[in-house]
Design an enzyme around this catalytic site. Structure first.
Site, PDB file in Angstrom:
ATOM      1  N   PRO A   1      -4.112  -4.278  -2.224  1.00 35.61           N
ATOM      2  CA  PRO A   1      -2.634  -5.073  -1.201  1.00 35.61           C
ATOM      3  C   PRO A   1      -2.823  -6.592  -2.685  1.00 35.61           C
ATOM      4  O   PRO A   1      -3.377  -6.904  -2.684  1.00 35.61           O
ATOM      5  CB  PRO A   1      -2.411  -5.547   0.103  1.00 35.61           C
ATOM      6  CG  PRO A   1      -4.026  -5.595   0.365  1.00 35.61           C
ATOM      7  CD  PRO A   1      -4.229  -4.779  -0.408  1.00 35.61           C
ATOM      8  N   HIS A   2      -1.066  -6.219  -3.275  1.00 37.20           N
ATOM      9  CA  HIS A   2      -1.322  -7.606  -4.132  1.00 37.20           C
ATOM     10  C   HIS A   2       0.372  -7.779  -4.404  1.00 37.20           C
ATOM     11  O   HIS A   2       1.393  -7.292  -3.904  1.00 37.20           O
ATOM     12  CB  HIS A   2      -1.796  -7.457  -5.301  1.00 37.20           C
ATOM     13  CG  HIS A   2      -1.664  -6.039  -6.073  1.00 37.20           C
ATOM     14  ND1 HIS A   2      -2.172  -4.497  -6.082  1.00 37.20           N
ATOM     15  CD2 HIS A   2      -0.286  -6.019  -6.835  1.00 37.20           C
ATOM     16  CE1 HIS A   2      -0.981  -4.060  -6.553  1.00 37.20           C
ATOM     17  NE2 HIS A   2      -0.538  -4.518  -6.892  1.00 37.20           N
ATOM     18  N   THR A   3       0.394  -8.789  -4.435  1.00 38.16           N
ATOM     19  CA  THR A   3       1.676  -9.668  -5.395  1.00 38.16           C
ATOM     20  C   THR A   3       1.463 -10.353  -6.293  1.00 38.16           C
ATOM     21  O   THR A   3       0.162 -10.667  -6.380  1.00 38.16           O
ATOM     22  CB  THR A   3       2.598 -10.410  -3.763  1.00 38.16           C
ATOM     23  OG1 THR A   3       3.537  -9.625  -4.421  1.00 38.16           O
ATOM     24  CG2 THR A   3       2.367 -11.079  -3.872  1.00 38.16           C
TER      25      THR A   3
END
Lengths: 153, 132
Positions: free
Chosen positions: A68-70
């Site tokens: 998961p990333h942003t």
């Protein structure tokens, strides 16, 4: 670039308490906050951004691994954390299998190159079954950290 | 306590063996593998071949029966594995060579090179972003 270059050691979670997708993302971001990386208001915004990205397609890439990333303006360099789930998390992964190893990444808005190198690095490590198995067997923050330091792609 | 950590993480020694690099493709050796169709594409995405592109590419490649390889220089990724595609670390402007082999190789090459050449991103999103 190694995983130990961007993973915040104090934020590593050897045994996640949460079992839902949103729950583990929240737990991981909170762990980065506890390590001193965000202020209160930014925390919710970061979680929201990561969940929004998941809606475009799961970052569960198979093999029991999710990334998961942003991008977020609250960080000025790429940071990340690693967590292990004992029970497995339904992450809507591409292969439909539960996720046991998570690597969460938060990059500054203007550094796509760093983000890509981190992804490349994580992918190289996770491609190695021995590495993933060893990671899943770790029970302490220190043992996960040693493993990340050992892993030279 | 390094010793203790190592005991807790079995298999550390085996990590010495890194991901094996596929045998480099040489122009001269292609006759050995028959005349697989190939096409060069330049990565158009400002953020490079990132996870979402890799996952979508692998999904589309998986719809074909043929083998799909993506070459960056002498390094090849299985086009049906998003993990291997990420390992290429292909930034914007990188030249990649797509190679397909199998019954529907030509159709796959067309579809996949078009996907990788179009400056997507939103057009290919499976779901609109949530409101707010």
């Amino acid at each position: 670039m190694r995983m130990s270059d961007f993973v915040v050691r104090e934020s590593i979670i050897p045994e996640l308490a949460a079992t839902s997708k949103e729950g583990v993302i929240r737990e991981m971001v909170e762990s980065l906050r506890a390590a001193g990386y965000f202020k209160g208001g930014e925390l919710e915004d970061v979680i929201k951004a990561i969940l929004k990205r998941e809606m475009l397609g799961s970052t569960g890439i198979g093999r029991g691994v999710a990334i998961p990333h942003t991008k977020h303006s609250s960080v000025d360099r790429l940071i990340g954390t690693v967590a292990v789930s004992r029970t497995g998390v339904d992450f809507k992964s591409v292969d439909g299998e539960p996720v046991f190893v998570l690597v969460l990444l938060i990059s500054p808005q203007d550094r796509p190159g760093d983000h890509l190198r981190a992804l490349e690095n994580v992918a190289r490590c996770m491609r190695d079954d021995v590495f993933v198995r060893a990671l899943r067997n770790c029970t302490t923050r220190d043992s996960i950290w040693s493993l990340l330091e050992e892993a030279t792609p | 306590m390094v010793g203790r950590s190592e005991r807790e993480a079995p298999g550390l020694g085996a990590l010495r063996h890194r991901v094996e690099r596929p045998t480099p493709w040489q122009p001269g050796t292609q006759a050995m593998n028959g005349d697989n169709p190939r096409r060069t594409v330049t990565v158009p995405f400002p953020e490079g071949l990132h996870l979402r592109v890799a996952a979508e590419f692998a999904k589309r490649a998986g719809r074909f029966n043929c083998d799909v390889k993506v070459w960056k220089g002498t390094e090849a990724a299985n086009g049906k594995s998003s993990l291997e595609l990420l390992m290429l670390g292909a930034t914007q402007g990188t030249e990649l060579v797509l190679e397909t082999s199998g019954p529907d190789a030509a159709a796959a090459l067309d579809a996949l090179s078009e996907f990788l050449s179009s400056p997507l991103d939103e057009a290919n999103d499976p779901a609109p972003p949530p409101k707010g």
